[in-house]
Scaffold this motif. Structure first.
Motif, PDB file in Angstrom:
ATOM      1  N   VAL A 161       0.960  -1.289  -0.129  1.00 21.42           N
ATOM      2  CA  VAL A 161      -0.059  -0.079   0.061  1.00 21.42           C
ATOM      3  C   VAL A 161       0.922   1.123  -0.004  1.00 21.42           C
ATOM      4  O   VAL A 161       1.990   1.134   0.527  1.00 21.42           O
ATOM      5  N   LYS A 162       0.438   2.137  -0.531  1.00 17.87           N
ATOM      6  CA  LYS A 162       1.112   3.626  -0.624  1.00 17.87           C
ATOM      7  C   LYS A 162       0.567   4.534   0.422  1.00 17.87           C
ATOM      8  O   LYS A 162      -0.662   4.688   0.712  1.00 17.87           O
ATOM      9  N   GLU A 163       1.611   5.138   1.258  1.00 15.87           N
ATOM     10  CA  GLU A 163       1.070   5.801   2.264  1.00 15.87           C
ATOM     11  C   GLU A 163       2.105   7.097   2.180  1.00 15.87           C
ATOM     12  O   GLU A 163       3.407   7.098   2.367  1.00 15.87           O
ATOM     13  N   ASN A 164       1.456   8.138   1.816  1.00 16.28           N
ATOM     14  CA  ASN A 164       2.400   9.660   1.808  1.00 16.28           C
ATOM     15  C   ASN A 164       3.502   9.257   0.898  1.00 16.28           C
ATOM     16  O   ASN A 164       2.955   9.089  -0.378  1.00 16.28           O
ATOM     17  N   ASP A 165       4.384   9.370   1.203  1.00 14.59           N
ATOM     18  CA  ASP A 165       5.631   9.534   0.271  1.00 14.59           C
ATOM     19  C   ASP A 165       6.564   8.152   0.395  1.00 14.59           C
ATOM     20  O   ASP A 165       7.792   7.896  -0.124  1.00 14.59           O
ATOM     21  N   TYR A 166       5.899   7.190   0.792  1.00  6.86           N
ATOM     22  CA  TYR A 166       6.568   5.582   0.873  1.00  6.86           C
ATOM     23  C   TYR A 166       5.430   4.764   0.514  1.00  6.86           C
ATOM     24  O   TYR A 166       4.287   4.824   0.703  1.00  6.86           O
ATOM     25  N   PHE A 167       6.077   3.462   0.471  1.00  7.54           N
ATOM     26  CA  PHE A 167       5.445   2.278   0.257  1.00  7.54           C
ATOM     27  C   PHE A 167       5.381   1.370   1.501  1.00  7.54           C
ATOM     28  O   PHE A 167       6.510   1.300   2.064  1.00  7.54           O
ATOM     29  N   VAL A 168       4.288   0.643   1.967  1.00  4.88           N
ATOM     30  CA  VAL A 168       4.479  -0.514   3.233  1.00  4.88           C
ATOM     31  C   VAL A 168       4.038  -1.715   2.458  1.00  4.88           C
ATOM     32  O   VAL A 168       3.029  -1.721   1.775  1.00  4.88           O
ATOM     33  N   ARG A 169       5.175  -2.490   2.464  1.00  2.58           N
ATOM     34  CA  ARG A 169       5.129  -3.834   1.691  1.00  2.58           C
ATOM     35  C   ARG A 169       5.109  -4.926   2.776  1.00  2.58           C
ATOM     36  O   ARG A 169       5.989  -5.067   3.729  1.00  2.58           O
ATOM     37  N   GLU A 170       4.376  -6.143   2.415  1.00  2.00           N
ATOM     38  CA  GLU A 170       4.311  -7.139   3.317  1.00  2.00           C
ATOM     39  C   GLU A 170       4.547  -8.398   2.677  1.00  2.00           C
ATOM     40  O   GLU A 170       3.855  -8.617   1.780  1.00  2.00           O
ATOM     41  N   PHE A 171       5.563  -9.034   2.875  1.00  2.00           N
ATOM     42  CA  PHE A 171       5.897 -10.597   2.550  1.00  2.00           C
ATOM     43  C   PHE A 171       5.206 -11.624   3.659  1.00  2.00           C
ATOM     44  O   PHE A 171       5.540 -11.570   4.911  1.00  2.00           O
ATOM     45  N   SER A 172       4.416 -12.335   3.191  1.00  2.00           N
ATOM     46  CA  SER A 172       3.693 -13.395   4.086  1.00  2.00           C
ATOM     47  C   SER A 172       4.762 -14.465   4.488  1.00  2.00           C
ATOM     48  O   SER A 172       5.480 -14.830   3.595  1.00  2.00           O
ATOM     49  N   GLU A 173       4.353 -15.077   5.524  1.00  2.00           N
ATOM     50  CA  GLU A 173       5.271 -16.124   5.968  1.00  2.00           C
ATOM     51  C   GLU A 173       5.088 -17.431   5.255  1.00  2.00           C
ATOM     52  O   GLU A 173       5.795 -18.458   5.078  1.00  2.00           O
ATOM     53  N   SER A 174       3.877 -17.408   4.429  1.00  2.00           N
ATOM     54  CA  SER A 174       3.488 -18.390   3.494  1.00  2.00           C
ATOM     55  C   SER A 174       4.365 -18.378   2.386  1.00  2.00           C
ATOM     56  O   SER A 174       3.939 -19.313   1.213  1.00  2.00           O
ATOM     57  N   VAL A 175       4.943 -17.279   1.927  1.00  2.00           N
ATOM     58  CA  VAL A 175       5.732 -17.193   0.466  1.00  2.00           C
ATOM     59  C   VAL A 175       6.645 -18.301   0.153  1.00  2.00           C
ATOM     60  O   VAL A 175       7.270 -18.563   1.124  1.00  2.00           O
ATOM     61  N   GLU A 176       6.696 -18.631  -1.062  1.00  2.00           N
ATOM     62  CA  GLU A 176       7.500 -19.655  -1.392  1.00  2.00           C
ATOM     63  C   GLU A 176       8.883 -18.895  -1.591  1.00  2.00           C
ATOM     64  O   GLU A 176       8.905 -18.150  -2.243  1.00  2.00           O
ATOM     65  N   PRO A 177      10.035 -19.952  -1.126  1.00  2.00           N
ATOM     66  CA  PRO A 177      11.280 -19.173  -1.283  1.00  2.00           C
ATOM     67  C   PRO A 177      11.688 -18.769  -2.687  1.00  2.00           C
ATOM     68  O   PRO A 177      12.344 -17.792  -3.077  1.00  2.00           O
ATOM     69  N   MET A 178      11.166 -19.771  -3.626  1.00  2.27           N
ATOM     70  CA  MET A 178      11.572 -19.583  -4.872  1.00  2.27           C
ATOM     71  C   MET A 178      10.860 -18.262  -5.673  1.00  2.27           C
ATOM     72  O   MET A 178      11.305 -17.885  -6.739  1.00  2.27           O
ATOM     73  N   GLU A 179       9.852 -17.800  -5.005  1.00  2.69           N
ATOM     74  CA  GLU A 179       9.345 -16.521  -5.385  1.00  2.69           C
ATOM     75  C   GLU A 179      10.082 -15.153  -5.087  1.00  2.69           C
ATOM     76  O   GLU A 179       9.991 -14.051  -5.800  1.00  2.69           O
ATOM     77  N   LEU A 180      11.156 -15.386  -4.223  1.00  2.00           N
ATOM     78  CA  LEU A 180      11.948 -14.318  -3.858  1.00  2.00           C
ATOM     79  C   LEU A 180      13.176 -14.094  -4.752  1.00  2.00           C
ATOM     80  O   LEU A 180      14.111 -14.552  -4.369  1.00  2.00           O
ATOM     81  N   VAL A 181      13.054 -13.567  -5.852  1.00  3.16           N
ATOM     82  CA  VAL A 181      13.929 -13.677  -6.744  1.00  3.16           C
ATOM     83  C   VAL A 181      15.064 -12.616  -6.754  1.00  3.16           C
ATOM     84  O   VAL A 181      14.639 -11.585  -6.492  1.00  3.16           O
ATOM     85  N   TRP A 182      16.192 -12.656  -7.687  1.00  2.95           N
ATOM     86  CA  TRP A 182      17.159 -11.876  -7.518  1.00  2.95           C
ATOM     87  C   TRP A 182      16.686 -10.742  -8.658  1.00  2.95           C
ATOM     88  O   TRP A 182      15.751 -11.078  -9.557  1.00  2.95           O
ATOM     89  N   HIS A 183      16.648  -9.366  -8.270  1.00  8.07           N
ATOM     90  CA  HIS A 183      16.066  -8.211  -8.833  1.00  8.07           C
ATOM     91  C   HIS A 183      16.690  -7.115  -8.864  1.00  8.07           C
ATOM     92  O   HIS A 183      17.549  -7.120  -7.766  1.00  8.07           O
ATOM     93  N   ARG A 184      16.412  -5.966  -9.350  1.00  9.11           N
ATOM     94  CA  ARG A 184      16.878  -4.584  -9.276  1.00  9.11           C
ATOM     95  C   ARG A 184      15.917  -3.833  -9.506  1.00  9.11           C
ATOM     96  O   ARG A 184      15.026  -4.065 -10.292  1.00  9.11           O
ATOM     97  N   ASP A 185      16.084  -2.511  -8.944  1.00  9.49           N
ATOM     98  CA  ASP A 185      15.162  -1.552  -8.942  1.00  9.49           C
ATOM     99  C   ASP A 185      15.582  -0.383  -9.733  1.00  9.49           C
ATOM    100  O   ASP A 185      16.812   0.063  -9.585  1.00  9.49           O
ATOM    101  N   ARG A 186      14.731   0.413 -10.401  1.00  9.64           N
ATOM    102  CA  ARG A 186      15.376   1.487 -11.134  1.00  9.64           C
ATOM    103  C   ARG A 186      15.672   2.639 -10.344  1.00  9.64           C
ATOM    104  O   ARG A 186      16.626   3.679 -10.602  1.00  9.64           O
ATOM    105  N   ASP A 187      15.283   2.921  -9.008  1.00  8.89           N
ATOM    106  CA  ASP A 187      15.600   3.955  -8.408  1.00  8.89           C
ATOM    107  C   ASP A 187      16.195   3.529  -7.188  1.00  8.89           C
ATOM    108  O   ASP A 187      16.223   2.305  -6.570  1.00  8.89           O
ATOM    109  N   ASP A 188      17.255   4.554  -6.579  1.00 13.57           N
ATOM    110  CA  ASP A 188      17.685   4.206  -5.089  1.00 13.57           C
ATOM    111  C   ASP A 188      16.550   4.119  -4.071  1.00 13.57           C
ATOM    112  O   ASP A 188      15.309   4.579  -4.232  1.00 13.57           O
TER     113      ASP A 188
END
Length: 88
Positions: free
Chosen positions: A6-33
């Motif tokens: 969810v977006k709140e003001n000038d930031y995001f709040v992100r939640e990863f569930s304990e049920s997420v499969e480890p293989m879904e947590l992939v190497w990635h890169r983001d456009r911004d710092d």
């Protein structure tokens, strides 16, 4: 996506569930710092490219430079983070 967000003001709040499969947590890169602050989570880790994983500590803020590969490694319970983008 392996998270909810969810977006709140000038930031995001992100939640990863304990049920997420480890293989879904992939190497990635983001456009911004980013600054990522840990709000909740035990045993979750951040691994940057060419570095050993380091445990995420509740209340700590981690800087992730734009276009640098990284990944999250699953811990116990849910992981709740606050993300501020385009931080210089």
């Amino acid at each position: 996506m392996p998270y909810t967000q969810v977006k709140e003001n000038d930031y995001f709040v992100r939640e990863f569930s304990e049920s997420v499969e480890p293989m879904e947590l992939v190497w990635h890169r983001d456009r911004d710092d980013r600054e990522v602050t840990i709000l909740e989570g035990v045993g979750w880790k951040l691994q940057m490219d060419n570095a050993n994983p380091r445990e995420l500590v509740m209340g700590e803020t981690y800087r992730i430079p734009a276009m640098e590969y990284h990944r999250i490694i699953k811990g116990k319970g849910n992981l709740l983070i606050q993300i501020k983008e385009k931080v210089k």
